[in-house]
Design an enzyme around this catalytic site. Sequence first.
Site, short mmCIF file in Angstrom:
data_model
loop_
_atom_site.label_atom_id
_atom_site.label_comp_id
_atom_site.label_asym_id
_atom_site.label_seq_id
_atom_site.Cartn_x
_atom_site.Cartn_y
_atom_site.Cartn_z
N ASP A 196 43.53 37.13 35.10
CA ASP A 196 44.98 37.16 34.93
C ASP A 196 45.30 37.99 33.69
O ASP A 196 44.42 38.31 32.89
CB ASP A 196 45.51 35.73 34.78
N ARG B 235 39.79 43.56 47.81
CA ARG B 235 40.89 43.40 48.75
C ARG B 235 42.03 44.30 48.29
O ARG B 235 42.32 44.40 47.09
CB ARG B 235 41.38 41.95 48.79
N TYR C 55 38.35 38.56 38.59
CA TYR C 55 39.67 38.11 39.01
C TYR C 55 40.43 37.59 37.78
O TYR C 55 40.68 36.41 37.64
CB TYR C 55 39.47 37.00 40.05
N GLU D 234 53.85 41.03 51.49
CA GLU D 234 52.49 41.42 51.10
C GLU D 234 51.53 41.27 52.28
O GLU D 234 51.37 40.17 52.81
CB GLU D 234 52.01 40.57 49.93
N ARG E 153 52.90 36.56 51.73
CA ARG E 153 54.06 36.00 51.04
C ARG E 153 55.19 37.02 50.98
O ARG E 153 54.97 38.22 51.16
CB ARG E 153 53.69 35.52 49.64
N ARG F 45 42.07 27.64 41.03
CA ARG F 45 43.16 28.26 40.26
C ARG F 45 44.43 27.42 40.36
O ARG F 45 45.28 27.46 39.50
CB ARG F 45 43.46 29.66 40.81
N ARG G 56 48.33 17.78 41.31
CA ARG G 56 48.83 16.70 40.45
C ARG G 56 49.54 15.61 41.24
O ARG G 56 50.10 15.89 42.30
CB ARG G 56 49.73 17.20 39.32
P1 FAD Z 1 45.06 47.80 36.07
O1 FAD Z 1 46.42 47.32 35.80
O2 FAD Z 1 44.61 47.93 37.48
O3 FAD Z 1 44.88 49.20 35.32
C1 FAD Z 1 43.83 50.08 35.60
C2 FAD Z 1 44.41 51.49 35.58
O4 FAD Z 1 43.32 52.42 35.67
C3 FAD Z 1 45.31 51.76 36.79
O5 FAD Z 1 46.58 52.18 36.34
C4 FAD Z 1 44.59 52.86 37.55
O6 FAD Z 1 45.46 53.81 38.12
C5 FAD Z 1 43.75 53.49 36.46
N1 FAD Z 1 42.55 54.17 36.97
C6 FAD Z 1 41.61 53.66 37.78
N2 FAD Z 1 40.68 54.58 38.05
C7 FAD Z 1 41.03 55.70 37.37
C8 FAD Z 1 40.48 57.01 37.26
N3 FAD Z 1 39.36 57.34 37.92
N4 FAD Z 1 41.12 57.92 36.51
C9 FAD Z 1 42.28 57.62 35.85
N5 FAD Z 1 42.84 56.39 35.93
C10 FAD Z 1 42.23 55.45 36.68
N6 FAD Z 1 48.08 38.20 36.49
C11 FAD Z 1 48.82 37.22 35.91
O7 FAD Z 1 48.57 36.84 34.76
N7 FAD Z 1 49.89 36.65 36.58
C12 FAD Z 1 50.23 37.01 37.84
O8 FAD Z 1 51.19 36.48 38.42
C13 FAD Z 1 49.45 38.03 38.49
N8 FAD Z 1 49.75 38.42 39.74
C14 FAD Z 1 49.01 39.42 40.32
C15 FAD Z 1 49.36 39.82 41.60
C16 FAD Z 1 48.63 40.83 42.23
C17 FAD Z 1 49.00 41.27 43.61
C18 FAD Z 1 47.53 41.42 41.55
C19 FAD Z 1 46.72 42.49 42.21
C20 FAD Z 1 47.19 41.02 40.28
C21 FAD Z 1 47.91 40.01 39.65
N9 FAD Z 1 47.62 39.61 38.34
C22 FAD Z 1 48.37 38.61 37.76
C23 FAD Z 1 46.54 40.23 37.56
C24 FAD Z 1 47.00 41.41 36.69
O9 FAD Z 1 47.54 42.42 37.50
C25 FAD Z 1 45.79 41.96 35.94
O10 FAD Z 1 45.19 40.97 35.16
C26 FAD Z 1 46.08 43.15 35.00
O11 FAD Z 1 47.16 43.93 35.40
C27 FAD Z 1 44.85 43.99 34.94
O12 FAD Z 1 44.98 45.01 34.00
P2 FAD Z 1 43.88 46.15 33.95
O13 FAD Z 1 44.26 47.06 32.85
O14 FAD Z 1 42.53 45.55 33.95
O15 FAD Z 1 43.96 46.88 35.37
N1 UDP Z 2 46.30 29.59 48.15
C1 UDP Z 2 46.50 28.92 49.33
N2 UDP Z 2 47.76 28.69 49.76
C2 UDP Z 2 48.84 29.09 49.07
C3 UDP Z 2 48.65 29.77 47.84
C4 UDP Z 2 47.36 30.00 47.42
O1 UDP Z 2 45.54 28.56 50.00
O2 UDP Z 2 49.98 28.85 49.53
C5 UDP Z 2 44.91 29.87 47.72
C6 UDP Z 2 44.43 31.23 48.22
O3 UDP Z 2 43.05 31.13 48.52
C7 UDP Z 2 44.65 32.11 47.02
C8 UDP Z 2 44.29 31.17 45.89
O4 UDP Z 2 44.81 29.90 46.32
O5 UDP Z 2 43.83 33.27 47.05
C9 UDP Z 2 44.85 31.54 44.53
O6 UDP Z 2 46.24 31.64 44.62
P1 UDP Z 2 47.11 32.46 43.60
O7 UDP Z 2 48.54 32.22 43.90
O8 UDP Z 2 46.62 32.16 42.24
O9 UDP Z 2 46.73 33.95 44.00
P2 UDP Z 2 47.21 35.37 43.42
O10 UDP Z 2 48.60 35.18 42.87
O11 UDP Z 2 46.20 35.76 42.40
O12 UDP Z 2 47.20 36.24 44.62
#
Ligand code: FAD
Ligand code: UDP
Length: 369
Positions: free
Chosen positions: A349, A248, A347, A299, A279, A171, A175
Amino acid sequence: MKYDYLVVGAGLFGAVFAYEANKKGKKCLVIDKRDHIAGNIYCEKVEDINVHKYGAHIFHTSKKEIWDYVNQFAEFNNYVNSPVAIYKDELYNLPFNMNTFSKMWGIRTPEEARKKIEEQVKELNITEPKNLEEQALSLVGRDVYEKLIKGYTEKQWGRDCKDLPSFIIKRLPLRFIYDNNYFNDRFQGIPMGGYTKIVEKMLEGIEVKTNTDFFEFRKENPDIAGKIIFTGMIDEYFGYKLGALEYRSVRFETEVLDCENYQGNAVVNYTEREVPYTRIIEHKHFEFGKQPKTVISKEYSSEWKVGMEPYYPVNDEKNNTLFEQYKELGTKEENVIFGGRLGNYKYYDMDKVIEAALEAAGQELQERE
Ligand code: FAD
Ligand code: UDP
């Protein structure tokens, strides 16, 4: 039946699907068990700062059509993600680029950096990387792996780097230029005013019920809709009957600090094993905020257990195999479409979630025409 679609989950997948269906004149009911819409991209105002309640979210995509699509619902700023990593008392730029290598080895040119990595990789004798550790070592060598990857990854995933799939590390860009942009995508930014507004706009004119868990709701309303769009956990949908998939979870420890600028960057990673969090996010920097106070979130990653929020699917071989079995069960549920990070156990985005939801909606709505 009262509705064409019951959309379970008011996250990005559910909202895009409902928006598209509504546009085609279909009647939708969107439910979510949380007390708010927007799923994991939900933002909450604290001290006039948009706090990314479920983790930092930076929108990025290479696809112009996805960028144009999301821009219908918000204007984006010009934020570019450039995290820094702290390892003991050393500070490095991410992703792995000439700034990182220069600091690590006191070198200046791409040729010197490549030579240093090559020397370290040669000693390892890895021909075909079989896991995250081998993949990382063969890309960046031992020094970068040990200082910036091993500790962070093992905290984040709770597993040894040898037991994790290599795609996770792919991911991150690697560079040989001085460029700290965390993404290679053409488009990137943060929606001005926060992410919740995007989902609010998508759901305008659509019925939404929060605080509503599907499994309870279904008991009272078994035939409320012709079809269900399910974006919760696919294994929970089937009562975990083939066993539980692993996820997780993350605990966010959020504090308001009485200072204007705490860490000077939105994202600071702590890459050594001994620091318990992965982080620290300082939310105001996503929007170049100048508020007098600041809000930070630490986190802490942990294994998911019932009652916790599942954030990251663990896409290793064992879990992917189990997911395939659930997916197979899913195909037999004729009136259910599984989608999103939890429904597809992927996983994803945000841009990929939008793309997948548009594809699912396109296919489904075309069939109904
Ligand atoms: P969700 O947003 O999880 O929506 C699912 C919904 O279903 C939730 O609101 C939940 O409450 C509901 N639900 C589940 N079960 C039930 C039930 N039984 N009854 C009623 N409701 C229910 N993506 C990026 O592009 N850039 C980023 O920087 C980025 N950072 C992230 C950082 C973290 C910590 C995490 C966890 C994810 C990150 N993502 C990022 C990914 C991004 O969050 C997801 O791609 C996106 O939000 C997923 O949307 P979704 O609708 O699939 O899921
Ligand atoms: N990672 C790492 N060191 C860092 C940042 C990321 O080893 O300082 C690795 C780690 O395994 C992580 C993965 O790269 O799960 C993807 O990172 P990203 O920032 O995309 O994770 P997310 O924002 O989805 O948690």
